[in-house]
Design a protein around this motif. Structure first.
Motif, PDB file in Angstrom:
ATOM      1  N   ASN A  29     105.847  73.856  30.560  1.00 37.32           N
ATOM      2  CA  ASN A  29     104.371  72.973  30.363  1.00 37.32           C
ATOM      3  C   ASN A  29     104.538  71.892  28.645  1.00 37.32           C
ATOM      4  N   LYS A  30     106.483  71.810  28.553  1.00 35.75           N
ATOM      5  CA  LYS A  30     105.770  71.172  27.330  1.00 35.75           C
ATOM      6  C   LYS A  30     105.320  71.202  26.228  1.00 35.75           C
ATOM      7  N   GLY A  31     105.132  72.747  26.181  1.00 41.08           N
ATOM      8  CA  GLY A  31     104.163  73.247  25.043  1.00 41.08           C
ATOM      9  C   GLY A  31     102.829  74.500  25.426  1.00 41.08           C
ATOM     10  N   THR A  32     102.571  74.198  24.259  1.00 41.54           N
ATOM     11  CA  THR A  32     101.381  75.484  24.881  1.00 41.54           C
ATOM     12  C   THR A  32     100.141  74.692  25.549  1.00 41.54           C
ATOM     13  N   ASP A  33      99.707  73.672  25.865  1.00 42.15           N
ATOM     14  CA  ASP A  33      98.781  72.542  26.480  1.00 42.15           C
ATOM     15  C   ASP A  33      98.979  73.601  28.117  1.00 42.15           C
TER      16      ASP A  33
ATOM     17  N   ARG B 175     121.689  68.579  11.724  1.00 50.80           N
ATOM     18  CA  ARG B 175     121.557  70.070  12.273  1.00 50.80           C
ATOM     19  C   ARG B 175     120.636  70.339  12.717  1.00 50.80           C
ATOM     20  N   PHE B 176     119.506  70.837  11.795  1.00 48.59           N
ATOM     21  CA  PHE B 176     118.106  70.811  12.447  1.00 48.59           C
ATOM     22  C   PHE B 176     117.511  69.890  12.683  1.00 48.59           C
ATOM     23  N   VAL B 177     117.373  68.816  13.018  1.00 47.27           N
ATOM     24  CA  VAL B 177     117.517  67.217  13.872  1.00 47.27           C
ATOM     25  C   VAL B 177     117.803  67.393  14.961  1.00 47.27           C
ATOM     26  N   THR B 178     119.558  67.786  15.345  1.00 44.99           N
ATOM     27  CA  THR B 178     120.187  68.123  16.833  1.00 44.99           C
ATOM     28  C   THR B 178     119.096  69.539  16.919  1.00 44.99           C
ATOM     29  N   PHE B 179     119.271  70.384  16.677  1.00 44.74           N
ATOM     30  CA  PHE B 179     118.459  71.242  17.217  1.00 44.74           C
ATOM     31  C   PHE B 179     117.637  71.038  18.024  1.00 44.74           C
ATOM     32  N   LEU B 180     116.074  70.862  17.175  1.00 47.23           N
ATOM     33  CA  LEU B 180     114.968  70.411  17.761  1.00 47.23           C
ATOM     34  C   LEU B 180     115.026  69.521  18.673  1.00 47.23           C
ATOM     35  N   ASP B 181     116.012  69.087  19.121  1.00 48.80           N
ATOM     36  CA  ASP B 181     116.126  67.431  20.236  1.00 48.80           C
ATOM     37  C   ASP B 181     116.415  68.531  21.547  1.00 48.80           C
ATOM     38  N   GLU B 182     117.204  69.490  21.180  1.00 51.55           N
ATOM     39  CA  GLU B 182     117.621  70.518  22.142  1.00 51.55           C
ATOM     40  C   GLU B 182     116.726  71.121  22.569  1.00 51.55           C
ATOM     41  N   LYS B 183     115.570  71.600  21.975  1.00 51.72           N
ATOM     42  CA  LYS B 183     114.886  71.834  22.476  1.00 51.72           C
ATOM     43  C   LYS B 183     113.607  71.228  22.299  1.00 51.72           C
ATOM     44  N   ASN B 184     113.345  69.762  22.562  1.00 58.61           N
ATOM     45  CA  ASN B 184     112.232  68.902  22.809  1.00 58.61           C
ATOM     46  C   ASN B 184     111.905  69.067  24.034  1.00 58.61           C
ATOM     47  N   PRO B 185     110.441  68.225  23.827  1.00 57.65           N
ATOM     48  CA  PRO B 185     109.428  69.203  23.401  1.00 57.65           C
ATOM     49  C   PRO B 185     108.300  70.260  22.744  1.00 57.65           C
ATOM     50  N   TRP B 186     108.811  70.816  23.176  1.00 59.22           N
ATOM     51  CA  TRP B 186     108.724  72.835  23.605  1.00 59.22           C
ATOM     52  C   TRP B 186     108.382  73.491  22.194  1.00 59.22           C
ATOM     53  N   LEU B 187     109.273  72.825  21.716  1.00 59.79           N
ATOM     54  CA  LEU B 187     109.440  74.302  20.665  1.00 59.79           C
ATOM     55  C   LEU B 187     108.760  73.561  19.615  1.00 59.79           C
ATOM     56  N   CYS B 188     108.852  72.167  19.170  1.00 60.28           N
ATOM     57  CA  CYS B 188     107.779  71.397  18.043  1.00 60.28           C
ATOM     58  C   CYS B 188     106.015  71.519  18.340  1.00 60.28           C
ATOM     59  N   ALA B 189     105.896  71.153  19.717  1.00 63.67           N
ATOM     60  CA  ALA B 189     104.652  71.902  19.778  1.00 63.67           C
ATOM     61  C   ALA B 189     103.890  72.762  20.270  1.00 63.67           C
ATOM     62  N   VAL B 190     104.801  73.999  20.202  1.00 64.86           N
ATOM     63  CA  VAL B 190     104.915  75.654  19.720  1.00 64.86           C
ATOM     64  C   VAL B 190     105.035  75.525  18.130  1.00 64.86           C
TER      65      VAL B 190
ATOM     66  N   ILE C 113      97.300  83.354  21.189  1.00 65.56           N
ATOM     67  CA  ILE C 113      98.387  82.847  21.738  1.00 65.56           C
ATOM     68  C   ILE C 113      98.930  82.277  20.644  1.00 65.56           C
ATOM     69  N   GLY C 114      98.074  82.008  19.365  1.00 68.01           N
ATOM     70  CA  GLY C 114      99.249  82.026  18.626  1.00 68.01           C
ATOM     71  C   GLY C 114     100.233  82.990  18.164  1.00 68.01           C
ATOM     72  N   ASP C 115      99.211  83.825  17.841  1.00 71.78           N
ATOM     73  CA  ASP C 115     100.242  84.804  17.385  1.00 71.78           C
ATOM     74  C   ASP C 115     102.076  85.448  18.616  1.00 71.78           C
ATOM     75  N   ILE C 116     101.717  84.944  20.273  1.00 65.05           N
ATOM     76  CA  ILE C 116     103.592  85.048  20.595  1.00 65.05           C
ATOM     77  C   ILE C 116     103.751  83.546  20.216  1.00 65.05           C
ATOM     78  N   CYS C 117     103.247  82.473  19.807  1.00 63.15           N
ATOM     79  CA  CYS C 117     103.985  81.388  19.754  1.00 63.15           C
ATOM     80  C   CYS C 117     104.976  81.686  18.874  1.00 63.15           C
ATOM     81  N   ILE C 118     104.407  82.289  17.724  1.00 66.87           N
ATOM     82  CA  ILE C 118     104.974  82.812  15.981  1.00 66.87           C
ATOM     83  C   ILE C 118     106.223  83.318  16.387  1.00 66.87           C
ATOM     84  N   GLU C 119     106.093  84.666  17.507  1.00 66.15           N
ATOM     85  CA  GLU C 119     107.205  85.119  17.353  1.00 66.15           C
ATOM     86  C   GLU C 119     108.591  84.621  17.841  1.00 66.15           C
TER      87      GLU C 119
ATOM     88  N   LYS D 178     109.072  80.539  29.304  1.00 66.32           N
ATOM     89  CA  LYS D 178     109.531  79.743  30.113  1.00 66.32           C
ATOM     90  C   LYS D 178     108.515  78.737  30.179  1.00 66.32           C
ATOM     91  N   LEU D 179     106.913  79.573  30.368  1.00 62.46           N
ATOM     92  CA  LEU D 179     105.532  78.687  30.425  1.00 62.46           C
ATOM     93  C   LEU D 179     105.575  77.528  29.385  1.00 62.46           C
TER      94      LEU D 179
END
Length: 205
Positions: free
Chosen positions: A35-39, A105-120, A64-70, A30-31
């Motif tokens: 915050n659209k990422g980890t910053d 499908r990969f592109v649309t998946f990341l778009d659905e979670k843009n931008p937070w998942l790429c940043a994480v 925090i990186g350990d949380i990100c990978i999960e 949620k955080l």
């Protein structure tokens, strides 16, 4: 609604340690979204939001990186399952057609979670860029499909390993292309198709 009710009700049968893990990942996600990422997000904030002690948090996650990978693993697993099911059902389909579907499908998946998942994904420490579980799966899948295409004679004289790495580089910056360059997912998919699928086809096709 309480945090316990917001989370999956199946957690009621989990051990206390597993419940804490689920709560930590739930609140961290949620955080990251907010915050659209980890910053701007730190371990103290995550512990406070999850209502667990700092000792509890650091006992499971050193940074925090350990949380990100999960979180990346959990977010991407449904995509992996979906695409693996598609590939298993379409064993006889043209390899380049399957590659197009995977890329789309990969592109649309990341778009659905843009931008937070790429940043994480980029925050995961101990991993070089594009070595996270998301890109490892994509790397292996694309290499396999291009190798199939080569065996079928659909492509020729292609350095598959290097080609896939260049493709992943383009996908790795997807959030930048969507947000800064103002490109649409349709334009990105068309461009990837033109360069990495139609552009690789043998002249006889």
């Amino acid at each position: 609604m309480s945090k316990e009710k917001e989370m999956d009700t199946s957690t009621t049968k989990l051990s206390r340690e597993d419940k804490n893990r689920r709560r930590i990942l739930f609140e961290a996600r949620k955080l990251f979204i907010d915050n659209k990422g980890t910053d701007g997000v730190n371990m103290h904030q995550i512990a406070k939001a999850a209502e667990v002690g700092q000792a509890t948090l650091y006992r499971r996650y050193k940074e925090i990186g350990d949380i990100c990978i999960e979180i990346v693993k959990e977010e991407c697993q449904p995509l992996f399952n979906e695409l693996n099911k598609y590939l298993n059902k379409n064993l006889e389909s043209e390899p380049l057609d399957k590659l197009y579907h995977v890329i789309e499908r990969f592109v649309t998946f990341l778009d659905e979670k843009n931008p937070w998942l790429c940043a994480v994904s980029r925050t995961i420490l101990g991993y070089r860029p594009m070595q996270t579980p998301l890109y490892q799966w994509m790397r292996n899948t694309c290499r396999t499909l291009l190798s199939e295409a080569e065996q079928h004679g659909d492509i020729s004289d292609v350095d598959i390993t290097y080609t896939v790495e260049i493709m992943l580089s383009a996908l790795h910056d997807l959030d930048f292309h969507l947000n800064n360059s103002r490109l649409t997912t349709e334009r990105i998919i068309q461009g990837l198709d033109r360069i990495f699928i139609r552009g690789l086809k043998s002249k006889r096709i």
